[in-house]
Design an enzyme around this catalytic site. Structure first.
Site, mmCIF file in Angstrom:
data_model
loop_
_atom_site.group_PDB
_atom_site.id
_atom_site.type_symbol
_atom_site.label_atom_id
_atom_site.label_comp_id
_atom_site.label_asym_id
_atom_site.label_seq_id
_atom_site.Cartn_x
_atom_site.Cartn_y
_atom_site.Cartn_z
ATOM 1 N N TYR A 16 0.988 -1.172 -0.003
ATOM 2 C CA TYR A 16 0.107 -0.096 0.112
ATOM 3 C C TYR A 16 0.737 1.316 -0.065
ATOM 4 O O TYR A 16 0.495 2.330 0.747
ATOM 5 C CB TYR A 16 -0.905 0.176 1.224
ATOM 6 C CG TYR A 16 -2.226 -0.925 0.973
ATOM 7 C CD1 TYR A 16 -3.258 -0.338 0.289
ATOM 8 C CD2 TYR A 16 -2.100 -2.263 1.338
ATOM 9 C CE1 TYR A 16 -4.355 -1.116 0.024
ATOM 10 C CE2 TYR A 16 -3.252 -3.244 1.048
ATOM 11 C CZ TYR A 16 -4.213 -2.560 0.415
ATOM 12 O OH TYR A 16 -5.508 -3.295 0.073
ATOM 13 N N TYR A 143 -14.110 -4.789 3.067
ATOM 14 C CA TYR A 143 -12.737 -5.060 2.790
ATOM 15 C C TYR A 143 -12.506 -6.616 3.240
ATOM 16 O O TYR A 143 -12.840 -6.672 4.564
ATOM 17 C CB TYR A 143 -11.665 -4.045 3.349
ATOM 18 C CG TYR A 143 -10.438 -4.582 3.092
ATOM 19 C CD1 TYR A 143 -9.682 -4.494 1.907
ATOM 20 C CD2 TYR A 143 -9.631 -5.126 4.162
ATOM 21 C CE1 TYR A 143 -8.515 -4.950 1.616
ATOM 22 C CE2 TYR A 143 -8.231 -5.728 3.830
ATOM 23 C CZ TYR A 143 -7.748 -5.553 2.430
ATOM 24 O OH TYR A 143 -6.614 -6.206 2.446
ATOM 25 N N ASP A 235 -16.849 -12.728 8.560
ATOM 26 C CA ASP A 235 -15.345 -12.390 8.682
ATOM 27 C C ASP A 235 -15.001 -11.598 9.854
ATOM 28 O O ASP A 235 -15.057 -10.314 9.973
ATOM 29 C CB ASP A 235 -14.925 -11.557 7.360
ATOM 30 C CG ASP A 235 -13.744 -11.316 7.144
ATOM 31 O OD1 ASP A 235 -12.664 -11.492 8.207
ATOM 32 O OD2 ASP A 235 -13.190 -10.301 6.063
ATOM 33 N N LYS A 264 -4.979 -12.245 11.882
ATOM 34 C CA LYS A 264 -4.658 -11.012 12.452
ATOM 35 C C LYS A 264 -4.271 -11.296 13.770
ATOM 36 O O LYS A 264 -3.136 -12.000 14.303
ATOM 37 C CB LYS A 264 -5.689 -9.978 12.369
ATOM 38 C CG LYS A 264 -5.714 -9.083 10.809
ATOM 39 C CD LYS A 264 -6.308 -7.888 11.034
ATOM 40 C CE LYS A 264 -6.112 -7.114 9.465
ATOM 41 N NZ LYS A 264 -4.933 -7.011 9.171
#
Length: 424
Positions: A16, A143, A235, A264
């Site tokens: 990014y 996302y 999610d 994560k």
């Protein structure tokens, strides 16, 4: 430019990042608790948990010791045809914490691939049962990751534009609220016969700007999908493992998803790993004498013993009374700060759930990931020894659970000082 910065610039391509205009990457030499230390000895509070993954602080000795023990026992084994105790124990313990219909775990290596697995499960579930369906239901601004399936079910944006013609068909809807639930139901009814599954970030759309919506409204939407036999993928890559104030966003809900995705914080931010869990109904649809009905998906490092051990150690810490008390402390301190900033004229939409707090800075450019104020604020916070990565004009804090009240106060105070300086 330091020696490490020169070496990095010569060989590395960062995520990014527009590499032509980006500042040189900061070399980090070590981490301890909430702090990271660069090559010049400067200390930074990691207020974003290093992209939302570090639950218990950096270089946690308990997790490190457990990984070291495992490293000297078994570091890796193929998970096709073989198994090992860390993977078995992790699945057993994780499934006990999830909604009661979650019965099986499938291991992968990050959040995007956990989502890919979930999508493939749903698509092949329809295929194995002879159902011809072709669309996915998802939220606008979603996302779910950067692989192609995950991009497809994420909101269309500048990030996905170069690949637009290669993404599969998705029916996008708004996040639910008391005013739009009937219109959402009508839209779902119109497409129901062709919808394979519904994928959603529960309660918080993270990358979209920490957009928060209510559990009751999500429950209503899930009921609609259940009544239409639409499979649901929850999610929890971001929301899992305490971020929302409860162990999982699922703990706010009475309705249960068919499939759940995790990554994560799964390993406490120590090693990369993803898990996709599912109900027996999903799993059983792949059981057959026909070899071609199996789920053909895997990774070289599926259920890596070191990552499983890290996740088990992180879970031990997460379930400790001290950690749960500190999650509560963070949530309370965020709530107090929210009351302080809610009447500031250049701030709008202050919001919080659990350890997540966010607000928008009002600028002429409007709310956008590409709002130029984000880069300026990022540099100013770094100068003050705080790592905060604004999403454009949206400032958020997602700290490690070991942060203290004093460290939080330091972050809050510097945010106020920086913003006040920008307005004057």
């Amino acid at each position: 430019m330091s020696y490490l910065k020169k070496r990095d610039k010569a060989v590395n391509w960062h995520p990014y990042t527009q590499m032509k205009t980006a500042e040189d990457a900061i070399p980090i030499m070590k981490g301890k608790g909430v702090y990271l230390f660069d090559d010049e000895g400067k200390r930074y509070i990691d207020a974003v948990s290093s992209w939302w993954v570090t639950l218990h602080g950096h270089s946690h000795p308990y997790i490190a010791e457990r990984i070291f023990e495992q490293l000297n026992t078994l570091e890796q084994v193929i998970f096709a045809g073989f198994t090992h105790e860390p993977a078995i124990e992790l699945s057993e313990r994780l499934l006990q914490l999830l909604p009661k219909n979650q019965k099986k775990s499938f291991y992968s290596d990050n959040g995007s691939t956990a989502v890919e697995v979930a999508l493939k499960m749903c698509i092949q579930y329809a295929y194995n049962n002879g159902k011809e369906k072709g669309k996915i239901l998802a939220f606008k601004n979603a996302y779910h990751g950067d692989t192609f399936g995950a991009m497809s079910v994420s909101g269309r944006s500048a990030w996905t534009q170069p690949f637009a013609e290669m993404l599969f068909e998705v029916v996008f809807i708004d996040t639910p609220n008391s005013e739009n639930i009937e219109s959402l139901q009508l839209k779902i009814n119109n497409w129901a016969d062709d919808i394979i599954c519904f994928i959603y970030e529960p309660l918080v759309q993270g990358a979209a700007g920490m957009l928060i919506y209510k559990p009751d409204d999500l429950n209503e939407l899930m009921k609609i999908c259940r009544n239409k036999n639409i499979l649901m993928i929850q999610d929890e890559v971001f929301t899992g493992f305490g971020r929302t104030g409860k162990l999982f966003a699922a703990d706010y809900l009475s309705e249960m998803p068919d499939i759940m995705c995790f990554s994560k914080g799964l390993t406490g931010g120590t090693l990369p790993m993803g898990i996709t869990t599912c109900s027996n109904e999903i799993f059983n649809s792949f059981l057959s004498d026909n070899q071609y009905k199996a789920l053909f998906h895997g990774h070289s490092f599926t259920a890596n013993p070191l990552a499983c051990t890290a996740a088990l150690a992180s879970m031990d810490l997460l379930l400790e009374k001290k950690t749960q008390e500190n999650i509560h402390l963070i949530s309370e301190r965020h709530s107090v700060f929210l009351d302080i900033i809610k009447d500031i004229t250049y701030i709008e939409n202050p919001r919080q759930i659990g350890t997540i707090i966010a607000f928008d800075i009002i600028t002429k450019e409007g709310t956008s990931y590409f709002n130029n104020i984000g880069k300026t604020l990022y540099k100013e916070f770094l100068a003050r020894g705080i790592i905060i990565r604004p999403l454009g004009n949206i400032i958020y804090i997602v700290p490690p659970y070991c942060i203290t009240a004093n460290e939080l106060e330091y972050i809050y105070q510097n945010i106020l000082e920086v913003l006040d300086a920008f307005q004057n």
